[in-house]
Structures are given as C-alpha cells and as structure tokens.
Design a protein around this motif. Structure first.
Motif, PDB file in Angstrom:
ATOM      1  N   LEU A 173       0.759  -1.440   0.017  1.00 51.86           N
ATOM      2  CA  LEU A 173      -0.085   0.273  -0.063  1.00 51.86           C
ATOM      3  C   LEU A 173       0.813   1.267   0.158  1.00 51.86           C
ATOM      4  N   SER A 174       0.410   2.184  -0.468  1.00 52.10           N
ATOM      5  CA  SER A 174       1.100   3.567  -0.606  1.00 52.10           C
ATOM      6  C   SER A 174       0.190   4.918  -0.433  1.00 52.10           C
ATOM      7  N   ASP A 175       0.719   5.789   0.431  1.00 50.16           N
ATOM      8  CA  ASP A 175      -0.082   6.875   0.657  1.00 50.16           C
ATOM      9  C   ASP A 175       0.567   8.200   0.035  1.00 50.16           C
ATOM     10  N   LEU A 205      -0.321   9.870  -6.551  1.00 51.55           N
ATOM     11  CA  LEU A 205      -1.727   9.639  -6.808  1.00 51.55           C
ATOM     12  C   LEU A 205      -2.175  10.899  -7.696  1.00 51.55           C
ATOM     13  N   ASP A 206      -1.704  12.119  -7.550  1.00 46.54           N
ATOM     14  CA  ASP A 206      -1.873  13.194  -8.247  1.00 46.54           C
ATOM     15  C   ASP A 206      -1.424  13.049  -9.617  1.00 46.54           C
ATOM     16  N   ASP A 207      -0.102  12.453  -9.710  1.00 47.67           N
ATOM     17  CA  ASP A 207       0.435  12.189 -10.967  1.00 47.67           C
ATOM     18  C   ASP A 207      -0.614  11.362 -11.940  1.00 47.67           C
ATOM     19  N   LEU A 208      -0.911  10.225 -11.450  1.00 45.29           N
ATOM     20  CA  LEU A 208      -1.515   8.978 -11.892  1.00 45.29           C
ATOM     21  C   LEU A 208      -2.955   9.437 -12.223  1.00 45.29           C
ATOM     22  N   TRP A 209      -3.789  10.257 -11.479  1.00 45.71           N
ATOM     23  CA  TRP A 209      -5.048  10.243 -11.481  1.00 45.71           C
ATOM     24  C   TRP A 209      -5.755  10.688 -12.694  1.00 45.71           C
ATOM     25  N   VAL A 236     -10.204   5.813  -1.897  1.00 40.40           N
ATOM     26  CA  VAL A 236      -9.048   5.733  -2.900  1.00 40.40           C
ATOM     27  C   VAL A 236      -7.728   5.031  -2.123  1.00 40.40           C
ATOM     28  N   GLN A 237      -7.192   4.056  -2.873  1.00 35.02           N
ATOM     29  CA  GLN A 237      -5.951   3.437  -2.335  1.00 35.02           C
ATOM     30  C   GLN A 237      -5.044   3.342  -3.435  1.00 35.02           C
ATOM     31  N   LEU A 238      -3.975   3.635  -3.300  1.00 34.72           N
ATOM     32  CA  LEU A 238      -2.657   3.456  -4.187  1.00 34.72           C
ATOM     33  C   LEU A 238      -1.971   2.170  -3.846  1.00 34.72           C
TER      34      LEU A 238
END
Length: 157
Positions: A84-86, A91-95, A112-114
């Motif tokens: 898991l990653s926080d 997340l901003d980059d991938l969204w 939402v979970q990365l």
C-alpha cells in the motif's frame, strides 16, 4: 536500457489493463496499471474495501500481474512485491478520467487507495502482432517449419 527492457516497457505502457493477484491467494482481478520504468514499478489505483487492500494492510506481499495484448504484441507474467502507498504526489500524477469513474468523490474519495508493485522479474513474449502471427502460421503450413512467433525472454529488475 537493453533492447528487451525497452521493448517490455514501451509495449507495457500502451496496454491498459491486466490481471493482478497475490501469490498467496492465486485469485486474480482485472486492474489498470501505470508503468514507472524509472523505479521498476507498476502502480494501481483501487478501493480500500477490496480483498487486495485488506490483505496488504498487514504488510507487503508477493504478487503477480499478467498482461496479454495481441495489438501491442506483448504477453507477460510480471512478479514483484505489492504494498500500500499513501504517496499523494504520485496519486496526483496518476489520476485520470478512468480512475475518477470508480470513485464518487473523485481523487478526494476516502476509499481511494494507491498500490505499488516493485518488480522483481518478468517472463515476456514479444511478437510482431496478429498479422505477423497469421503469416507465420500460414508459412509453417506451406514450408513444414515451426512458426517464428517472436521473442521470449526473462527480465530481472
């Protein structure tokens, strides 16, 4: 980057989804991946309520990701450690619009979970696509030789 690595990353980037699973459960689910060749990782955006996330809450686990695309000429079994990653910046980059379709409150949705997959190795079959495959099959029927369906190689990350 070697030709095999370059082939792998270039083709993987153009594929939208595969099947992801934990080795301990052998249950695979369709997931969209985001390739990050700079750090030899794949990223996945999923929901906190999934079995995958619940399983990873106790720590990183070994997993497998399988991709198959005749269009891109890539078939691969990819192994690595899932965790898991926080990382909100990642997340901003991938969204994107696809990810936002799954979450009612968009990127700010509390579900939402990365997930990051740090790659260890991959077994790869790279072909020239479906037309080349059909040609090779037809040629083998005429010549009696085995068809050349492309390259088969392993990568270690």
């Amino acid at each position: 980057m070697s030709d095999n690595r370059e082939t792998f990353w270039d083709r993987l980037e153009d594929i939208n989804a595969g099947m992801l699973g934990l080795n301990a459960t052998a249950r695979f689910l369709p997931m969209s991946h985001y390739a990050d060749d700079d750090i030899n990782a794949l990223w996945f955006i999923t929901a906190k309520g999934t079995e995958l996330v619940k399983s990873l809450q106790s720590g990183a686990q070994e997993g497998t990701y399988i991709v198959s695309s005749a269009k891109e000429g890539l078939y691969a079994r990819i192994a690595g450690s899932l965790e898991l990653s926080d990382d909100r910046e990642k997340l901003d980059d991938l969204w994107n619009a696809i990810a936002s379709s799954w979450f009612e409150d968009g990127q700010q949705d509390p579900d939402v979970q990365l997930v990051r997959m740090s790659l260890s190795d991959a077994e790869v079959w790279a072909t020239d696509g479906s037309l080349s495959f059909l040609y090779e099959i037809a040629k083998s029927k005429i010549s009696g030789s085995k068809p050349d369906i492309g390259d088969h190689f392993s990568l270690t990350f």
